[in-house]
Design a protein around this motif. Structure first.
Motif, PDB file in Angstrom:
ATOM      1  N   ASN A 157      51.661 -20.348   3.050  1.00 38.84           N
ATOM      2  CA  ASN A 157      50.409 -20.847   2.464  1.00 38.84           C
ATOM      3  C   ASN A 157      49.488 -19.693   2.085  1.00 38.84           C
ATOM      4  N   ILE A 158      48.442 -20.020   1.330  1.00 37.97           N
ATOM      5  CA  ILE A 158      47.544 -19.001   0.776  1.00 37.97           C
ATOM      6  C   ILE A 158      46.235 -18.952   1.557  1.00 37.97           C
ATOM      7  N   VAL A 159      45.827 -17.734   1.898  1.00 40.90           N
ATOM      8  CA  VAL A 159      44.520 -17.472   2.505  1.00 40.90           C
ATOM      9  C   VAL A 159      43.786 -16.490   1.602  1.00 40.90           C
ATOM     10  N   LEU A 160      42.556 -16.790   1.238  1.00 39.34           N
ATOM     11  CA  LEU A 160      41.741 -15.886   0.434  1.00 39.34           C
ATOM     12  C   LEU A 160      40.745 -15.181   1.349  1.00 39.34           C
ATOM     13  N   ASN A 161      40.924 -13.879   1.528  1.00 40.57           N
ATOM     14  CA  ASN A 161      40.019 -13.067   2.333  1.00 40.57           C
ATOM     15  C   ASN A 161      39.019 -12.372   1.420  1.00 40.57           C
ATOM     16  N   VAL A 162      37.738 -12.661   1.594  1.00 34.82           N
ATOM     17  CA  VAL A 162      36.699 -12.013   0.795  1.00 34.82           C
ATOM     18  C   VAL A 162      35.603 -11.507   1.719  1.00 34.82           C
ATOM     19  N   ALA A 163      34.808 -10.595   1.203  1.00 34.89           N
ATOM     20  CA  ALA A 163      33.669 -10.063   1.946  1.00 34.89           C
ATOM     21  C   ALA A 163      32.515  -9.849   0.983  1.00 34.89           C
ATOM     22  N   SER A 164      31.323  -9.702   1.528  1.00 37.68           N
ATOM     23  CA  SER A 164      30.146  -9.527   0.688  1.00 37.68           C
ATOM     24  C   SER A 164      30.042  -8.130   0.115  1.00 37.68           C
ATOM     25  N   SER A 165      30.725  -7.158   0.716  1.00 38.82           N
ATOM     26  CA  SER A 165      30.698  -5.786   0.208  1.00 38.82           C
ATOM     27  C   SER A 165      32.115  -5.265   0.079  1.00 38.82           C
ATOM     28  N   GLY A 166      32.287  -4.299  -0.811  1.00 38.62           N
ATOM     29  CA  GLY A 166      33.615  -3.743  -1.047  1.00 38.62           C
ATOM     30  C   GLY A 166      34.174  -3.043   0.170  1.00 38.62           C
ATOM     31  N   ILE A 167      33.341  -2.295   0.893  1.00 41.31           N
ATOM     32  CA  ILE A 167      33.821  -1.530   2.035  1.00 41.31           C
ATOM     33  C   ILE A 167      34.254  -2.464   3.155  1.00 41.31           C
ATOM     34  N   ALA A 168      33.588  -3.619   3.305  1.00 38.67           N
ATOM     35  CA  ALA A 168      33.990  -4.594   4.333  1.00 38.67           C
ATOM     36  C   ALA A 168      35.289  -5.289   3.950  1.00 38.67           C
ATOM     37  N   SER A 169      35.523  -5.475   2.653  1.00 41.61           N
ATOM     38  CA  SER A 169      36.741  -6.158   2.206  1.00 41.61           C
ATOM     39  C   SER A 169      37.993  -5.346   2.500  1.00 41.61           C
ATOM     40  N   LEU A 170      37.851  -4.008   2.651  1.00 41.42           N
ATOM     41  CA  LEU A 170      39.005  -3.162   2.926  1.00 41.42           C
ATOM     42  C   LEU A 170      39.576  -3.412   4.313  1.00 41.42           C
TER      43      LEU A 170
END
Length: 514
Positions: A157-170
């Motif tokens: 299944n698919i999970v979309l991981n996002v964050a409010s800032s680029g550095i946190a998304s890493l």
């Protein structure tokens, strides 16, 4: 052969030859989607091969539907194959994800286990739900995100991981910024929605997504969440919150809140997720155990670490002394103060970067050290002093600054008011200065999201390898692609500062000394 009815055992011929017939299918699909690393399952390759056969038959006024024993291409599967967004999210190896999940799950805490069970149950029931995981630094939020992601991806299944800032998304597996993933506009209002249409690749990705994880949510304006909610309801044709998807927000309201330029306390609070209609539907789950303390119980300085952790929480919760004018009074612990000396900046640099010249070639040296300063003025002062410590000749790069031609044409700006010297003198937050001075070996920070998949986003730490005329070669110090060499070109940068009355463009390397 099909069109001339020259085959008696169609299914036998198909099963024996489909691999030969599909020999160039993967290559063609990679070229079509411009994705050289694209991977397809056996069923997806079979479907594409059948589609090519169907096209040839249709050109001869025939169809695969005429042959009962021949399979027919699955339309839903074909739509997935032609959607590179879905393929990217389904490219995770299920066995690898299962092994990762089992490894993570063995070390999960009781608090994390409770939250994990609640969220996975909501995903399995497929009835939607909105959750907010409230935990301060060190309570294992990122660990929980990784456990949830690997558990759901191990099932295909698919999970979309996002964050409010680029550095946190890493820090997230397959992480992207929320604005990039959901096409959220930069300038938002209460009527805004995402740039997403029914039937688009993004809409199909949302439809197949089982879980959305949004880290560092408190620092995003409530209009961004509401825009995603409206778009999900529209593209998924559902009146349920977020179109009936399970959405998990995470973060700590003690930390950075939405930035409202020249905003009052009331305006900032009103911009947070807590002030949105979405918050009333959120189930708040808390993480309270500081894992950084429990893991290092045998450490000699464990008591100091505990006290420092409590001190930070007291500040975040407002449990500090007050003054007559209503402002907070914070007592800085003595061990955090720099002793009085003639050159405090130099003493600070020597404390953070001891023996910097002898260790500058060690990639782990800069990974473990850095400055956090309150204002850009302090940053520039420290950077100038740090640059002086490095050997070698400095290289100076000057920016090309200009006012948008459209402002001239529309009459919004008088060309004689803003000379090149005035534009060069503007120092704007988030943009490099007109004069960028660098040396080989100096640590720098990227100021723009360039390629999140490669870990190149706003805040990524880099180290200069060579200084060319047209590109600056750097190695990555942080993120998932550590030690990889990257060439950084000049780019056109436009500030989002609304205090500037005209559209201003700066062409410069998006770097600053770190």
């Amino acid at each position: 052969m099909l069109s001339t009815d020259s085959l008696s055992r169609l299914e036998h011929v198909w099963n024996s030859t489909w691999k030969l017939l599909s020999d160039d299918i993967l290559h063609r699909q990679r070229k079509l989607l411009k994705s050289p690393d694209l991977q397809l399952t056996e069923d997806q390759i079979k479907n594409l091969t059948l589609l090519e056969i169907q096209k040839i038959l249709q050109q001869n006024n025939s169809s695969l539907t005429r042959y009962e024993t021949m399979p027919f291409p699955d339309e839903e599967s074909l739509s997935v194959v032609n959607n590179c967004l879905i393929l990217d999210e389904q490219s995770y190896d299920q066995q690898t994800e299962r092994a990762e999940f089992e490894k993570l799950f063995r070390s999960i805490t009781s608090e994390q286990k409770t939250i994990f069970d609640i969220i996975t149950k909501a995903v399995q029931q497929n009835k939607g739900g909105v959750f907010f995981i409230y935990g301060h630094g060190g309570t294992g939020e990122t660990y929980l995100w990784k456990t949830l992601s690997s558990a759901i991806r191990s099932q295909g299944n698919i999970v979309l991981n996002v964050a409010s800032s680029g550095i946190a998304s890493l820090l997230l597996s397959g992480g992207r910024t929320a604005h990039l993933r959901f096409h959220i506009s930069i300038n938002l209002n209460e009527d805004s929605s995402c740039v997403m249409e029914r039937g688009s690749d993004e809409a199909e990705l949302l439809e197949k997504t089982k879980l959305i994880i949004w880290d560092e949510a408190p620092m995003t304006h409530k209009h961004a969440f509401q825009a995603l909610d409206k778009s999900c309801k529209d593209v998924l044709k559902s009146k349920s919150l977020f179109g009936g998807k399970v959405v998990v927000f995470g973060g700590d309201f003690r930390q950075i809140l939405p930035v409202i330029q020249k905003g009052s306390r009331q305006q900032i609070v009103n911009a947070t997720l807590c002030s949105s209609y979405i918050w009333h539907h959120c189930r708040v789950l808390r993480l309270t155990k500081n894992l950084r303390l429990t893991v290092s119980q045998q450490s000699a300085d464990i008591e100091d670490t505990k006290n420092f952790s409590k001190w930070l929480l007291y500040i975040g919760e407002g449990k500090v002394g007050g003054t007559n004018d209503g402002t907070a009074k914070i007592d800085i612990p003595d061990d955090l103060l720099i002793e009085q000396c003639d050159d405090p900046i130099l003493k600070l640099i020597q404390f953070v970067y001891p023996n910097i010249l002898n260790n500058s070639q060690d990639p782990t040296y800069f990974q473990q050290r850095g400055f956090l300063a309150p204002t850009n003025e302090v940053v520039h002062e420290i950077n100038d002093r740090l640059l002086e410590l490095f050997h070698g000749d400095p290289v100076e790069y000057l920016s090309s600054d200009s006012v948008s031609k459209s402002d001239y044409i529309d009459g919004n700006v008088d060309p004689t008011l803003y000379s090149t010297e005035i534009l060069n003198g503007l120092k704007i937050s988030g943009l490099p200065n007109h004069k960028l001075i660098l040396k080989v070996g100096v640590p720098v920070m990227l100021l723009r999201n360039i390629d999140q998949k490669k870990g190149l986003c706003n805040g990524t730490r880099l180290q200069v390898v060579s200084l060319g005329t047209h590109v600056i070669v750097v190695t990555v110090l942080s993120g998932t692609n550590t030690d990889e060499r990257i060439s950084i070109p000049r780019v056109a940068l436009t500030p989002s500062d609304k205090s500037i009355a005209f559209t201003f463009t700066k062409r410069q390397y998006p770097l600053s000394v770190d």
